[in-house]
Design a protein around this motif. Structure first.
Motif, PDB file in Angstrom:
ATOM      1  N   SER A   1     -10.342   4.327  -6.541  1.00 13.62           N
ATOM      2  CA  SER A   1      -8.924   4.600  -6.813  1.00 13.62           C
ATOM      3  C   SER A   1      -8.060   4.323  -5.588  1.00 13.62           C
ATOM      4  O   SER A   1      -6.975   3.738  -5.691  1.00 13.62           O
ATOM      5  CB  SER A   1      -8.740   6.055  -7.257  1.00 13.62           C
ATOM      6  N   ALA A   2      -8.559   4.711  -4.409  1.00 14.25           N
ATOM      7  CA  ALA A   2      -7.805   4.494  -3.171  1.00 14.25           C
ATOM      8  C   ALA A   2      -7.676   3.008  -2.857  1.00 14.25           C
ATOM      9  O   ALA A   2      -6.708   2.583  -2.207  1.00 14.25           O
ATOM     10  CB  ALA A   2      -8.482   5.222  -2.016  1.00 14.25           C
TER      11      ALA A   2
ATOM     12  N   LEU B   1      -5.427   1.311  -6.590  1.00 14.55           N
ATOM     13  CA  LEU B   1      -4.001   1.539  -6.823  1.00 14.55           C
ATOM     14  C   LEU B   1      -3.107   0.686  -5.929  1.00 14.55           C
ATOM     15  O   LEU B   1      -2.219  -0.020  -6.432  1.00 14.55           O
ATOM     16  CB  LEU B   1      -3.679   3.027  -6.670  1.00 14.55           C
ATOM     17  N   PRO B   2      -3.296   0.703  -4.613  1.00 11.70           N
ATOM     18  CA  PRO B   2      -2.434  -0.157  -3.789  1.00 11.70           C
ATOM     19  C   PRO B   2      -2.670  -1.644  -4.045  1.00 11.70           C
ATOM     20  O   PRO B   2      -1.720  -2.436  -4.029  1.00 11.70           O
ATOM     21  CB  PRO B   2      -2.799   0.229  -2.348  1.00 11.70           C
ATOM     22  N   LEU B   3      -3.925  -2.026  -4.293  1.00 12.79           N
ATOM     23  CA  LEU B   3      -4.189  -3.440  -4.540  1.00 12.79           C
ATOM     24  C   LEU B   3      -3.565  -3.887  -5.860  1.00 12.79           C
ATOM     25  O   LEU B   3      -3.028  -4.994  -5.962  1.00 12.79           O
ATOM     26  CB  LEU B   3      -5.690  -3.709  -4.552  1.00 12.79           C
ATOM     27  N   GLY B   4      -3.629  -3.030  -6.861  1.00 13.37           N
ATOM     28  CA  GLY B   4      -3.004  -3.360  -8.149  1.00 13.37           C
ATOM     29  C   GLY B   4      -1.508  -3.542  -8.003  1.00 13.37           C
ATOM     30  O   GLY B   4      -0.919  -4.449  -8.619  1.00 13.37           O
TER      31      GLY B   4
ATOM     32  N   LEU C   1      -8.036  -2.341   1.457  1.00 14.63           N
ATOM     33  CA  LEU C   1      -9.261  -2.728   2.160  1.00 14.63           C
ATOM     34  C   LEU C   1      -9.802  -1.591   3.019  1.00 14.63           C
ATOM     35  O   LEU C   1     -11.013  -1.417   3.130  1.00 14.63           O
ATOM     36  CB  LEU C   1      -8.995  -3.973   3.008  1.00 14.63           C
ATOM     37  N   ALA C   2      -8.905  -0.826   3.619  1.00 16.56           N
ATOM     38  CA  ALA C   2      -9.342   0.301   4.447  1.00 16.56           C
ATOM     39  C   ALA C   2     -10.101   1.334   3.635  1.00 16.56           C
ATOM     40  O   ALA C   2     -11.009   2.009   4.144  1.00 16.56           O
ATOM     41  CB  ALA C   2      -8.129   0.947   5.131  1.00 16.56           C
ATOM     42  N   ALA C   3      -9.768   1.462   2.342  1.00 17.43           N
ATOM     43  CA  ALA C   3     -10.424   2.459   1.489  1.00 17.43           C
ATOM     44  C   ALA C   3     -11.894   2.134   1.250  1.00 17.43           C
ATOM     45  O   ALA C   3     -12.670   3.023   0.878  1.00 17.43           O
ATOM     46  CB  ALA C   3      -9.690   2.555   0.154  1.00 17.43           C
TER      47      ALA C   3
ATOM     48  N   VAL D   1     -13.697  -7.201  -1.292  1.00 15.31           N
ATOM     49  CA  VAL D   1     -12.809  -7.711  -0.238  1.00 15.31           C
ATOM     50  C   VAL D   1     -12.238  -9.067  -0.645  1.00 15.31           C
ATOM     51  O   VAL D   1     -11.029  -9.317  -0.545  1.00 15.31           O
ATOM     52  CB  VAL D   1     -13.569  -7.824   1.100  1.00 15.31           C
ATOM     53  N   ASP D   2     -13.110  -9.936  -1.138  1.00 15.90           N
ATOM     54  CA  ASP D   2     -12.673 -11.279  -1.523  1.00 15.90           C
ATOM     55  C   ASP D   2     -11.756 -11.247  -2.747  1.00 15.90           C
ATOM     56  O   ASP D   2     -10.834 -12.064  -2.866  1.00 15.90           O
ATOM     57  CB  ASP D   2     -13.889 -12.168  -1.789  1.00 15.90           C
TER      58      ASP D   2
END
Length: 360
Positions: A232-233, A236-239, A332-334, A349-350
């Motif tokens: 989720s971490a 959500l930001p990637l989405g 990515l940090a998550a 990551v990719d």
């Protein structure tokens, strides 16, 4: 960690081909069923097959698959088939979205409502061709949503596994539906703020593009809670970054790559983060210009160029690009604080790179 891989994570493990195979076999069976009901349903089968099989990035099944593998799930064609159901959810959302936005094209072809309106006109049938096309698009979108359920349940997974995944699947479909409604309301009310635009993006696209597919894969694998929390971490930001890239492409994208006319989001009056940022930063004449032409279906290429120049001049494009970069970094940090299968971690990551640097 942010270098694009030479082989797309959507293609690793033969994933794209396996997803396409599952969809092809499922839709072939549905075509036979439709033909048994009535021959006039063959165009329905053809339209769904064309929409689902002849386009699409397959990102959602990829997030689901690598989320499953990252949580220790064992590779299986049955799991791939179950995750292919995400493409039918996507088809439903896009068919309905194109209708609501009155979009002419999708992936370089007529949108579904346009396709059936043309069928009506070509056949010389009674009544309104547009009304027929609209009705067909509503029904085909609904049919894809029903079939997403069927594919999930018929993929061959044991009932306990399906039951574990079911709440995620249900919540995802509810979220994208209410997200679509929030988008409609925002356009109708003209409520333009970066906060509202972010909320619409989160529910209309972000959650069902990345977070929910990941959590669906995690549920199929029986993932631990820390893995679910990390997904989720990350998701959500990637989405949201994915949707912001979509918003940029909707204004500045190359039609040859996006499959939609240049500046289509401007003609459709999309109250995106990009537009909200421009309105927030523009001077009075700039706000008046953008407000007057946003949603103008007759906006010509010169008008699109003027609005693009305004968006750039206000710094809204740079602000949106900076937010995409920041959100991707947060995502990515998550992944760094949780134990995942190495191959899957790299694939995620990719996928983040592929989702946020795409041109279509």
């Amino acid at each position: 960690m942010t270098q694009a891989a030479p082989v797309s994570p959507v293609d690793r493990a033969g994933l794209r081909h396996r997803v396409d195979t599952a969809l092809t076999e499922f839709l072939a069976a549905r075509r036979r069923w439709l033909a048994d009901v009535d021959d006039t349903l063959i165009p329905v089968a053809e339209a769904v097959e064309a929409f689902v099989l002849r386009g699409g990035k397959r990102l959602r099944p990829a997030f689901g698959y690598w989320g499953y593998r990252g949580a220790g799930g064992v590779d299986s064609d049955r799991v791939v088939a179950a995750l292919a159901a995400l493409e039918l959810v996507q088809a439903s959302a896009l068919i309905h979205d194109d209708l609501m936005d009155r979009s002419e094209t999708r992936r370089g072809e007529p949108a579904v409502h346009r396709r059936f309106a043309e069928q009506h006109r070509d056949a010389g049938w009674h009544g309104s061709a547009q009304g027929f096309g609209d009705a067909a698009a509503v029904l085909l979108g609904d049919l894809c949503l029903v079939w997403s359920d069927e594919l999930l349940h018929s993929a061959g997974l044991d009932p306990v596994t399906v039951a574990r995944a079911r709440p995620v699947f249900d919540e995802m479909r509810a979220e994208v539906t209410v997200g679509q409604y929030l988008d409609v309301v925002t356009q109708a009310t003209g409520h333009t703020s970066v906060e509202q635009a972010s909320k619409v993006a989160r529910y209309k696209s972000a959650k069902y593009t990345v977070e929910r597919p990941l959590l669906l894969g995690a549920a199929l694998a029986g993932a631990a809670r820390d893995v679910q929390a990390a997904y989720s971490a990350y998701g959500l930001p990637l989405g949201e970054a994915f949707q912001l890239r979509d918003d940029v492409l909707g204004v500045f994208g190359d039609p040859g790559q996006t499959g939609k006319p240049a500046g289509d989001d401007l003609r459709e009056g999309k109250r995106t983060y990009l537009v909200a940022a421009a309105l927030e930063a523009a001077d009075d004449p700039g706000r008046e210009l953008l407000g007057r032409h946003l949603g103008d279906q007759a906006l010509d290429p010169a008008g699109v160029d003027r609005l693009r120049e305004l968006i750039v001049a206000t710094g809204a494009l740079d602000r949106t690009e900076a937010r995409i970069t920041a959100l991707t970094g947060t995502a990515l940090a998550a992944l760094t604080g949780v134990e995942l299968v190495t191959e899957a971690r790299q694939a995620l990551v990719d996928l983040a790179v592929a989702a946020t640097r795409r041109r279509d």
